[in-house]
Enzyme design. Structure first.
Site, mmCIF file in Angstrom:
data_model
loop_
_atom_site.group_PDB
_atom_site.id
_atom_site.type_symbol
_atom_site.label_atom_id
_atom_site.label_comp_id
_atom_site.label_asym_id
_atom_site.label_seq_id
_atom_site.Cartn_x
_atom_site.Cartn_y
_atom_site.Cartn_z
ATOM 1 N N THR A 271 0.931 -1.222 -0.294
ATOM 2 C CA THR A 271 -0.027 -0.023 0.180
ATOM 3 C C THR A 271 0.907 1.200 0.094
ATOM 4 O O THR A 271 2.045 1.273 0.397
ATOM 5 C CB THR A 271 -0.961 0.110 1.198
ATOM 6 O OG1 THR A 271 -0.187 -0.331 2.457
ATOM 7 C CG2 THR A 271 -2.175 -1.205 1.033
ATOM 8 N N GLY B 138 -6.074 8.706 -13.944
ATOM 9 C CA GLY B 138 -6.127 10.063 -14.554
ATOM 10 C C GLY B 138 -7.561 10.380 -14.143
ATOM 11 O O GLY B 138 -7.821 11.513 -13.950
ATOM 12 N N SER B 139 -8.502 9.529 -14.173
ATOM 13 C CA SER B 139 -9.938 10.041 -13.940
ATOM 14 C C SER B 139 -10.097 10.494 -12.431
ATOM 15 O O SER B 139 -10.916 11.244 -12.080
ATOM 16 C CB SER B 139 -10.643 8.684 -14.214
ATOM 17 O OG SER B 139 -10.702 8.592 -15.187
ATOM 18 N N TRP C 134 -12.055 13.202 -23.022
ATOM 19 C CA TRP C 134 -12.483 12.178 -22.608
ATOM 20 C C TRP C 134 -13.576 12.322 -21.748
ATOM 21 O O TRP C 134 -13.658 13.332 -20.870
ATOM 22 C CB TRP C 134 -11.184 11.457 -21.830
ATOM 23 C CG TRP C 134 -11.265 10.206 -21.484
ATOM 24 C CD1 TRP C 134 -11.782 9.567 -20.341
ATOM 25 C CD2 TRP C 134 -11.717 8.877 -22.362
ATOM 26 N NE1 TRP C 134 -11.674 8.143 -20.088
ATOM 27 C CE2 TRP C 134 -11.682 7.726 -21.590
ATOM 28 C CE3 TRP C 134 -11.649 8.851 -23.765
ATOM 29 C CZ2 TRP C 134 -12.024 6.663 -22.041
ATOM 30 C CZ3 TRP C 134 -11.978 7.559 -24.324
ATOM 31 C CH2 TRP C 134 -12.018 6.377 -23.509
ATOM 32 N N GLU D 32 -3.605 13.299 -21.720
ATOM 33 C CA GLU D 32 -3.173 12.701 -23.355
ATOM 34 C C GLU D 32 -1.940 13.231 -23.731
ATOM 35 O O GLU D 32 -1.427 12.954 -25.003
ATOM 36 C CB GLU D 32 -4.331 13.062 -24.189
ATOM 37 C CG GLU D 32 -5.555 12.336 -23.762
ATOM 38 C CD GLU D 32 -6.581 12.582 -25.009
ATOM 39 O OE1 GLU D 32 -6.416 13.262 -25.868
ATOM 40 O OE2 GLU D 32 -7.761 11.876 -24.904
ATOM 41 N N HIS E 201 -0.575 5.362 -22.286
ATOM 42 C CA HIS E 201 -0.049 6.826 -22.172
ATOM 43 C C HIS E 201 1.355 6.818 -22.302
ATOM 44 O O HIS E 201 2.069 5.822 -22.445
ATOM 45 C CB HIS E 201 -0.580 7.273 -20.957
ATOM 46 C CG HIS E 201 -2.126 7.405 -21.213
ATOM 47 N ND1 HIS E 201 -3.062 8.530 -20.812
ATOM 48 C CD2 HIS E 201 -3.066 6.795 -21.536
ATOM 49 C CE1 HIS E 201 -4.093 8.714 -21.084
ATOM 50 N NE2 HIS E 201 -4.337 7.557 -21.398
ATOM 51 N N ASN F 286 -11.313 6.819 -1.605
ATOM 52 C CA ASN F 286 -10.058 6.063 -1.386
ATOM 53 C C ASN F 286 -9.551 5.720 -2.752
ATOM 54 O O ASN F 286 -10.100 4.877 -3.445
ATOM 55 C CB ASN F 286 -10.124 4.720 -0.757
ATOM 56 C CG ASN F 286 -8.749 4.059 -0.686
ATOM 57 O OD1 ASN F 286 -7.701 4.735 -1.146
ATOM 58 N ND2 ASN F 286 -8.713 2.944 -0.088
ATOM 59 N N ARG G 80 -6.314 5.894 -3.531
ATOM 60 C CA ARG G 80 -4.802 5.683 -3.375
ATOM 61 C C ARG G 80 -4.091 4.754 -4.498
ATOM 62 O O ARG G 80 -4.877 3.805 -5.043
ATOM 63 C CB ARG G 80 -4.220 5.264 -2.108
ATOM 64 C CG ARG G 80 -4.490 6.227 -0.913
ATOM 65 C CD ARG G 80 -4.185 5.536 0.170
ATOM 66 N NE ARG G 80 -4.996 4.336 0.664
ATOM 67 C CZ ARG G 80 -5.336 4.235 1.724
ATOM 68 N NH1 ARG G 80 -4.883 4.579 2.796
ATOM 69 N NH2 ARG G 80 -6.218 2.835 1.980
HETATM 70 C C1 LIG Z 1 -8.083 13.479 -21.525
HETATM 71 C C2 LIG Z 1 -8.391 12.447 -20.544
HETATM 72 N N1 LIG Z 1 -8.691 12.616 -19.134
HETATM 73 C C3 LIG Z 1 -8.879 11.612 -18.422
HETATM 74 C C4 LIG Z 1 -8.474 10.374 -18.687
HETATM 75 C C5 LIG Z 1 -8.751 9.191 -17.785
HETATM 76 O O1 LIG Z 1 -7.531 8.625 -17.674
HETATM 77 P P1 LIG Z 1 -7.491 7.107 -16.882
HETATM 78 O O2 LIG Z 1 -7.786 6.157 -17.991
HETATM 79 O O3 LIG Z 1 -6.065 6.923 -16.257
HETATM 80 O O4 LIG Z 1 -8.376 7.042 -15.786
HETATM 81 C C6 LIG Z 1 -7.895 10.259 -20.159
HETATM 82 C C7 LIG Z 1 -7.883 8.503 -20.643
HETATM 83 O O5 LIG Z 1 -7.299 8.321 -21.670
HETATM 84 C C8 LIG Z 1 -8.022 11.179 -20.835
HETATM 85 O O6 LIG Z 1 -7.815 11.001 -22.399
#
Ligand SMILES: Cc1ncc(COP(=O)(O)O)c(C=O)c1O
Length: 389
Positions: free
Chosen positions: A28, A55-56, A87, A161, A187, A247, A249
């Site tokens: 962890t 990334g989300s 995205w 991106e 990525h 969470n 992490r």
């Molecule tokens: C512009 C953009 N934002 C956010 C994300 C989300 O990233 P992840 O897939 O790591 O959640 C992406 C994913 O490709 C993306 O292209």
């Protein structure tokens, strides 16, 4: 497949880094994640890096942090300017926090937000702007920073991106109040899953740290202004919650891999750009194909082609031929977001019209780029498209 959308950029070094974590038995979030955060932030010249599991999640935590600022927090019902192509999880956190979106068209040649429409997008409720550099091509970040400053807007740069892209020698994902990156498989660097938020603002960084892990205080420095310390009562301090957090992490494995990948990043981007140069030389001067016009220096996530509608191209025929030739292809970053059913859950307005985003949706697609030599793949792509259009 002959030409894949993405390929692994790992070798024995990443495997060794993981083995070391496994041998240590501690999985962890800990020292590897911390070291990676510091190295990544330093690489991009930022003070703070907060790593998360995607990334989300980085976008989610970034938006949430702006709601818990002491000064001028965002509030439900506030409005935020966004481009029509990005995205899905660029937008979802904005919806989840009750913001109203103001969609601005993209420039057909850069595929990024059309900055000439920013002033028209403003209204008295506008509090923020979220931008994205599409598939490696830098957004006009100086113009956007300037626009945000003039109108007192928060600027989130979703750089998921375009890691390593630059305008005027400045990397993308560094001029926002909060800047996000993704380390997903395809990525620029990959930690299996992973993401990070970069900022220079201590309060925002500490809000992100708390929101990342339960909304608790445990990972905050002892002198954090986010909460009042009650001395040495460890019993209550260990489980102390100050924010409605998550969470999200990352794992130590991802931190360890990230450190290796970051060292390889300049070399990988150089190879991606070599492939881009070939792609540009084969498609750039041919008006049947609209390819991305570089704004500054692209980090070449992948290669976009919008078939010039003037020639009335049959995109379905093109897709059939690409499939037959085993060339992976996708709609550009999900296409025009308003064409997805999920839009019915959003509160939004369109600024002007979205004709370029619609054109990219109906006539565009992208093919992959990788940190490997793709000369035969790109040449074959050219040959196929040349005969079809
Ligand atoms: C512009 C953009 N934002 C956010 C994300 C989300 O990233 P992840 O897939 O790591 O959640 C992406 C994913 O490709 C993306 O292209």
């Amino acid at each position: 497949m002959f030409y894949e959308l993405a390929a692994s950029s790992w070798d024995q070094e990443e495997i060794d880094a993981m083995q070391k974590v496994i041998a240590g038995g501690f999985f962890t979030m800990s020292g590897n994640v911390k070291a990676f955060e510091q190295e990544f932030a330093a690489y991009f010249g930022k003070r703070y890096g907060v790593m998360v599991n995607s990334g989300s999640s980085a976008n989610l935590v970034a938006v949430a942090a702006l709601f818990y600022k002491k000064d001028r927090p965002l509030q439900r019902g506030d409005e935020v300017i966004v481009p029509a192509i990005s995205w899905a999880t660029t937008y979802h956190p904005l919806q989840q926090y009750g913001l109203k979106l103001r969609f601005v068209d993209v420039d057909l040649h850069t595929l990024n937000i059309d900055e000439t429409q920013l002033e028209a997008a403003l209204n008295p409720k506008t509090r923020a702007i979220v931008t994205v550099s599409i598939l490696g091509n830098p957004v006009a970040q100086d113009t956007i920073r300037n626009f945000a400053d003039r109108h007192g807007l928060y600027f989130i740069d979703d750089n998921c991106e375009s890691m390593g892209a630059e305008v005027n020698g400045r990397p993308t994902g560094t001029l926002g109040d909060l800047n996000t990156s993704s380390f997903f498989f395809s990525h620029h660097i990959s930690t299996m899953e992973g993401g990070i938020i970069l900022t220079d603002d201590r309060e925002l960084a500490e809000l992100c740290i708390s929101l990342r892990a339960h909304g608790w205080t445990r990972d905050l420095p002892a002198d954090s202004p986010l909460f009042e310390h009650h001395g040495s009562d460890d019993f209550y301090e260990a489980y102390r919650f100050i924010l409605p957090g998550y969470n999200v992490r990352p794992l130590e494995l991802s931190g360890a891999i990230g450190r290796v990948q970051l060292r390889k990043l300049p070399g990988m981007i150089a190879q991606r750009r070599k492939n881009l140069a070939l792609f540009q030389s084969l498609f750039g001067a041919d008006d049947r194909f609209i390819i991305q016009r570089e704004n500054g220096k692209s980090s070449a996530f992948s290669f976009t082609i919008v078939l010039n509608p003037h020639y009335q191209p049959d995109r379905r025929r093109v897709f059939a031929a690409l499939k037959q030739a085993e060339i992976g292809h996708r709609i550009i970053t999900g296409g025009c977001f308003l064409r997805h059913d999920v839009i019915r859950h959003y509160d939004y307005e369109i600024v002007g019209d979205l004709r370029n985003a619609q054109t990219a949706h109906d006539f565009g697609f992208f093919v992959g780029n990788q940190p490997h030599d793709l000369t035969p793949q790109i040449e074959r792509l050219r040959g196929i498209l040349d005969t079809l259009i």
